[in-house]
Design a protein around this motif. Structure first.
Motif, PDB file in Angstrom:
ATOM      1  N   ASP A  40       0.828  -1.210   0.000  1.00 45.50           N
ATOM      2  CA  ASP A  40       0.000   0.000   0.000  1.00 45.50           C
ATOM      3  C   ASP A  40       0.860   1.257   0.000  1.00 45.50           C
ATOM      4  O   ASP A  40       0.424   2.312  -0.485  1.00 45.50           O
ATOM      5  N   ALA A  41       2.064   1.152   0.544  1.00 46.08           N
ATOM      6  CA  ALA A  41       2.987   2.288   0.582  1.00 46.08           C
ATOM      7  C   ALA A  41       3.799   2.420  -0.703  1.00 46.08           C
ATOM      8  O   ALA A  41       4.672   3.286  -0.796  1.00 46.08           O
ATOM      9  N   GLY A  42       3.535   1.555  -1.682  1.00 43.43           N
ATOM     10  CA  GLY A  42       4.202   1.659  -2.968  1.00 43.43           C
ATOM     11  C   GLY A  42       5.486   0.868  -3.092  1.00 43.43           C
ATOM     12  O   GLY A  42       6.233   1.040  -4.052  1.00 43.43           O
ATOM     13  N   LEU A  43       5.739  -0.021  -2.137  1.00 44.41           N
ATOM     14  CA  LEU A  43       6.942  -0.851  -2.179  1.00 44.41           C
ATOM     15  C   LEU A  43       6.629  -2.212  -2.785  1.00 44.41           C
ATOM     16  O   LEU A  43       5.523  -2.739  -2.624  1.00 44.41           O
ATOM     17  N   THR A  44       7.594  -2.776  -3.480  1.00 44.93           N
ATOM     18  CA  THR A  44       7.509  -4.175  -3.876  1.00 44.93           C
ATOM     19  C   THR A  44       7.847  -5.004  -2.644  1.00 44.93           C
ATOM     20  O   THR A  44       8.923  -4.841  -2.069  1.00 44.93           O
ATOM     21  N   ALA A  45       6.940  -5.885  -2.230  1.00 44.22           N
ATOM     22  CA  ALA A  45       7.099  -6.533  -0.920  1.00 44.22           C
ATOM     23  C   ALA A  45       7.036  -8.044  -1.020  1.00 44.22           C
ATOM     24  O   ALA A  45       6.334  -8.609  -1.865  1.00 44.22           O
ATOM     25  N   ARG A  46       7.784  -8.690  -0.121  1.00 48.30           N
ATOM     26  CA  ARG A  46       7.716 -10.137   0.019  1.00 48.30           C
ATOM     27  C   ARG A  46       8.052 -10.499   1.458  1.00 48.30           C
ATOM     28  O   ARG A  46       8.610  -9.678   2.214  1.00 48.30           O
ATOM     29  N   LEU A  47       7.733 -11.725   1.824  1.00 45.26           N
ATOM     30  CA  LEU A  47       7.997 -12.211   3.173  1.00 45.26           C
ATOM     31  C   LEU A  47       9.101 -13.250   3.147  1.00 45.26           C
ATOM     32  O   LEU A  47       9.085 -14.161   2.316  1.00 45.26           O
ATOM     33  N   ALA A  48      10.071 -13.124   4.040  1.00 37.19           N
ATOM     34  CA  ALA A  48      11.119 -14.133   4.222  1.00 37.19           C
ATOM     35  C   ALA A  48      10.918 -14.764   5.594  1.00 37.19           C
ATOM     36  O   ALA A  48      10.626 -14.069   6.572  1.00 37.19           O
ATOM     37  N   GLU A  49      11.074 -16.090   5.673  1.00 34.77           N
ATOM     38  CA  GLU A  49      10.822 -16.804   6.918  1.00 34.77           C
ATOM     39  C   GLU A  49      11.975 -17.737   7.260  1.00 34.77           C
ATOM     40  O   GLU A  49      12.598 -18.310   6.365  1.00 34.77           O
ATOM     41  N   SER A  50      12.231 -17.893   8.555  1.00 36.70           N
ATOM     42  CA  SER A  50      13.192 -18.867   9.056  1.00 36.70           C
ATOM     43  C   SER A  50      12.473 -19.764  10.049  1.00 36.70           C
ATOM     44  O   SER A  50      12.072 -19.297  11.129  1.00 36.70           O
ATOM     45  N   GLU A  51      12.305 -21.039   9.693  1.00 41.28           N
ATOM     46  CA  GLU A  51      11.665 -21.972  10.617  1.00 41.28           C
ATOM     47  C   GLU A  51      12.542 -22.204  11.846  1.00 41.28           C
ATOM     48  O   GLU A  51      12.048 -22.339  12.960  1.00 41.28           O
ATOM     49  N   GLU A  52      13.859 -22.245  11.640  1.00 34.45           N
ATOM     50  CA  GLU A  52      14.784 -22.518  12.751  1.00 34.45           C
ATOM     51  C   GLU A  52      14.688 -21.451  13.829  1.00 34.45           C
ATOM     52  O   GLU A  52      14.666 -21.752  15.031  1.00 34.45           O
ATOM     53  N   LEU A  53      14.654 -20.177  13.420  1.00 34.69           N
ATOM     54  CA  LEU A  53      14.621 -19.069  14.365  1.00 34.69           C
ATOM     55  C   LEU A  53      13.206 -18.580  14.647  1.00 34.69           C
ATOM     56  O   LEU A  53      13.014 -17.702  15.483  1.00 34.69           O
ATOM     57  N   TYR A  54      12.239 -19.145  13.950  1.00 31.43           N
ATOM     58  CA  TYR A  54      10.860 -18.678  14.008  1.00 31.43           C
ATOM     59  C   TYR A  54      10.817 -17.161  13.787  1.00 31.43           C
ATOM     60  O   TYR A  54      10.270 -16.388  14.574  1.00 31.43           O
ATOM     61  N   ALA A  55      11.424 -16.749  12.681  1.00 32.90           N
ATOM     62  CA  ALA A  55      11.525 -15.337  12.332  1.00 32.90           C
ATOM     63  C   ALA A  55      10.758 -15.062  11.049  1.00 32.90           C
ATOM     64  O   ALA A  55      10.768 -15.874  10.114  1.00 32.90           O
ATOM     65  N   HIS A  56      10.106 -13.890  11.005  1.00 35.02           N
ATOM     66  CA  HIS A  56       9.325 -13.475   9.841  1.00 35.02           C
ATOM     67  C   HIS A  56       9.710 -12.034   9.514  1.00 35.02           C
ATOM     68  O   HIS A  56       9.484 -11.132  10.331  1.00 35.02           O
ATOM     69  N   VAL A  57      10.299 -11.852   8.360  1.00 39.07           N
ATOM     70  CA  VAL A  57      10.819 -10.544   7.967  1.00 39.07           C
ATOM     71  C   VAL A  57      10.146 -10.097   6.675  1.00 39.07           C
ATOM     72  O   VAL A  57      10.142 -10.825   5.682  1.00 39.07           O
TER      73      VAL A  57
END
Length: 271
Positions: A248-265
């Motif tokens: 919505d802010a005009g950025l091309t966006a995607r999600l990166a995930e790490s199952e080991e660290l349970y991280a969502h960026v």
């Protein structure tokens, strides 16, 4: 030449019964990794009296990193004062994603910087880079200045982009923002170490936890260089809405995930 005066052995070299007593005290206080924490405290204390004081603070509930005065993050020892947000190990995944996306970024900005851990880790990895950081908490900014000093980095007191020098507009290759993302009505459910010893401004992200994230996303394009990237951490539950906010802010966006660290960026790139 006369022999140097003998010195008392450091607490880390004390008798097994002292080690056992420290472990026992930590375990009784509910420390899950009592043996590992005892080893760190014994190594850090310079005198038996200092060791006792450190154990007492930890038993009282102070986060281990605040007792030690540092947190390990991305291979660095990051100075952390009491009352400052402690960098989480899962956030190392955000740093790694930034380095993959922009391995030659000349300018890095770390918003909601806390101790400045992200900026320091990126500076250590990138080498010759211009690093800036900002936070609304004075104690955090003091820590960030200490941690960024070896890399020539600067930290500013203020609210998000308002704290930054105007000359950074359109020049930022990596913009990190480890924003608060706990929904307001869930802050009380956090572990006591976070709830009682870290600033609420570093935890509370508003009604759905995404208030600050939306503000950062909305202003990012003005500050990013062409192709520059914004990275922020969120929860698994919030990830779809966070990605939508970036778009919505005009950025091309995607999600990166790490199952080991349970991280969502969430990663957003200026179009």
């Amino acid at each position: 030449m006369a022999a140097p005066p003998s010195e008392s052995p450091p607490p880390s070299a004390t008798a097994p019964d002292v080690v056992a007593a420290v472990v026992s005290a930590l375990r009784a206080a509910g420390c899950v990794f009592a043996e590992e924490e005892a080893e760190l405290l014994l190594a850090a204390a310079r005198t038996p009296e200092e060791l006792t004081a450190m154990v007492d603070r930890r038993v009282a509930g102070l986060p281990l990193e605040h007792v030690l005065g540092w947190a390990e993050f991305h291979g660095l020892r990051i100075a952390v004062e009491p009352g400052v947000f402690v960098p989480r190990r899962r956030t190392e995944f955000l740093v790694d994603q930034a380095l993959v996306r922009a391995p030659h970024a000349p300018v890095v900005v770390d918003l909601c910087c806390g101790s400045g851990a992200l900026g320091a880790a990126l500076a250590a990895a990138l080498g010759a880079v211009e690093v800036h950081a900002a936070d609304i908490d004075p104690a955090a900014v003091r820590c960030a200045r200490r941690n960024l000093a070896p890399y020539g980095g600067l930290a500013y007191l203020g609210d998000l982009f308002d704290a930054l020098p105007a000359g950074l507009r359109g020049r930022v290759g990596i913009l990190t923002a480890n924003v608060p993302y706990v929904p307001s009505d869930e802050v009380a459910l956090l572990p006591a170490e976070a709830r009682d010893h870290e600033p609420k401004t570093a935890l509370d992200g508003g009604a759905d936890g995404l208030d600050v994230l939306r503000r950062v996303a909305a202003g990012a394009s003005e500050w990013l260089a062409p192709g520059g990237c914004l990275l922020t951490e969120t929860s698994e539950r919030q990830a779809p809405a966070a990605v939508a906010a970036f778009r919505d802010a005009g950025l091309t966006a995607r999600l990166a995930e790490s199952e080991e660290l349970y991280a969502h960026v969430v990663i957003g790139v200026r179009r």
